[in-house]
Design a protein around this motif. Structure first.
Motif, short mmCIF file in Angstrom:
data_model
loop_
_atom_site.label_atom_id
_atom_site.label_comp_id
_atom_site.label_asym_id
_atom_site.label_seq_id
_atom_site.Cartn_x
_atom_site.Cartn_y
_atom_site.Cartn_z
N LEU A 19 1.41 4.53 6.62
CA LEU A 19 0.32 4.19 5.69
C LEU A 19 -0.53 3.05 6.24
O LEU A 19 -1.73 2.97 5.96
N LEU A 20 0.07 2.20 7.06
CA LEU A 20 -0.66 1.10 7.70
C LEU A 20 -1.77 1.63 8.59
O LEU A 20 -2.88 1.11 8.57
N ALA A 21 -1.49 2.68 9.35
CA ALA A 21 -2.48 3.25 10.25
C ALA A 21 -3.59 3.98 9.49
O ALA A 21 -4.72 4.06 9.96
N LYS A 22 -3.27 4.48 8.32
CA LYS A 22 -4.24 5.22 7.51
C LYS A 22 -5.18 4.28 6.75
O LYS A 22 -6.19 4.70 6.23
N GLY A 23 -4.78 3.00 6.67
CA GLY A 23 -5.62 2.01 6.01
C GLY A 23 -5.54 2.12 4.56
O GLY A 23 -6.19 1.81 3.70
N THR B 89 -1.80 7.13 17.19
CA THR B 89 -2.01 7.32 15.75
C THR B 89 -0.66 7.46 15.08
O THR B 89 0.21 8.19 15.55
N GLY B 90 -0.48 6.77 13.99
CA GLY B 90 0.79 6.80 13.28
C GLY B 90 1.67 5.62 13.60
O GLY B 90 2.62 5.37 12.90
N GLY B 91 1.38 4.90 14.64
CA GLY B 91 2.09 3.66 14.93
C GLY B 91 3.50 3.82 15.44
O GLY B 91 4.30 2.92 15.30
N GLU C 186 2.62 -9.99 12.16
CA GLU C 186 1.94 -10.51 10.97
C GLU C 186 1.21 -9.44 10.13
O GLU C 186 1.35 -9.44 8.91
N PRO C 187 0.45 -8.51 10.72
CA PRO C 187 -0.22 -7.50 9.88
C PRO C 187 0.77 -6.67 9.05
O PRO C 187 0.50 -6.34 7.89
N VAL C 188 1.90 -6.33 9.63
CA VAL C 188 2.91 -5.56 8.87
C VAL C 188 3.55 -6.46 7.83
O VAL C 188 3.72 -6.06 6.67
N HIS C 189 3.87 -7.68 8.21
CA HIS C 189 4.49 -8.62 7.27
C HIS C 189 3.60 -8.87 6.05
O HIS C 189 4.07 -8.85 4.91
N GLU C 190 2.30 -9.05 6.30
CA GLU C 190 1.36 -9.32 5.21
C GLU C 190 1.25 -8.16 4.23
O GLU C 190 1.01 -8.37 3.04
N GLN C 191 1.41 -6.94 4.71
CA GLN C 191 1.24 -5.76 3.86
C GLN C 191 2.56 -5.11 3.47
O GLN C 191 2.57 -4.04 2.85
N PHE C 192 3.67 -5.76 3.80
CA PHE C 192 4.99 -5.16 3.59
C PHE C 192 5.18 -4.66 2.15
O PHE C 192 5.58 -3.51 1.94
N ASP C 193 4.91 -5.50 1.17
CA ASP C 193 5.16 -5.12 -0.23
C ASP C 193 4.30 -3.93 -0.65
O ASP C 193 4.76 -3.07 -1.41
N THR C 194 3.09 -3.85 -0.16
CA THR C 194 2.21 -2.72 -0.48
C THR C 194 2.70 -1.45 0.19
O THR C 194 2.70 -0.38 -0.42
N LEU C 195 3.12 -1.57 1.44
CA LEU C 195 3.59 -0.40 2.19
C LEU C 195 4.93 0.12 1.67
O LEU C 195 5.21 1.32 1.77
N ASP C 196 5.75 -0.75 1.12
CA ASP C 196 7.07 -0.37 0.62
C ASP C 196 6.91 0.36 -0.72
O ASP C 196 7.19 -0.18 -1.79
#
Length: 76
Positions: free
Chosen positions: A72-76, A22-24, A48-58
């Motif tokens: 935040l990726l692990a929390k959905g 948990t937490g990656g 790819e999953p991190v790359h696709e969501q990079f702008d949202t996670l940043d």
């Protein structure tokens, strides 16, 4: 050199079963190729999953993901 490191990291990431606590933490460490405790947009391209969501996670829009932002990726 940088391309070789990215390719090696890609192979390492690809060869894992993508199991992570948990937490990656493990994936974060693998993607942090230069070990600066941040994941750049270039490093995020490895997974790819991190790359696709990079702008949202940043969240702070500094072009890098801190461990907190990455989690935040692990929390959905």
């Amino acid at each position: 050199m940088k391309k070789s490191v990215i390719i090696a990291a890609f192979i390492l990431v690809s060869s894992t079963a993508m199991a992570q606590p948990t937490g990656g933490t493990d994936l974060f460490t693998l993607l942090d190729v230069d070990a600066d405790q941040m994941i750049s947009a270039e490093e995020a391209k490895i997974h790819e999953p991190v790359h696709e969501q990079f702008d949202t996670l940043d969240v702070n829009k500094d072009g890098q993901l801190s461990a907190d932002e990455f989690n935040l990726l692990a929390k959905g």
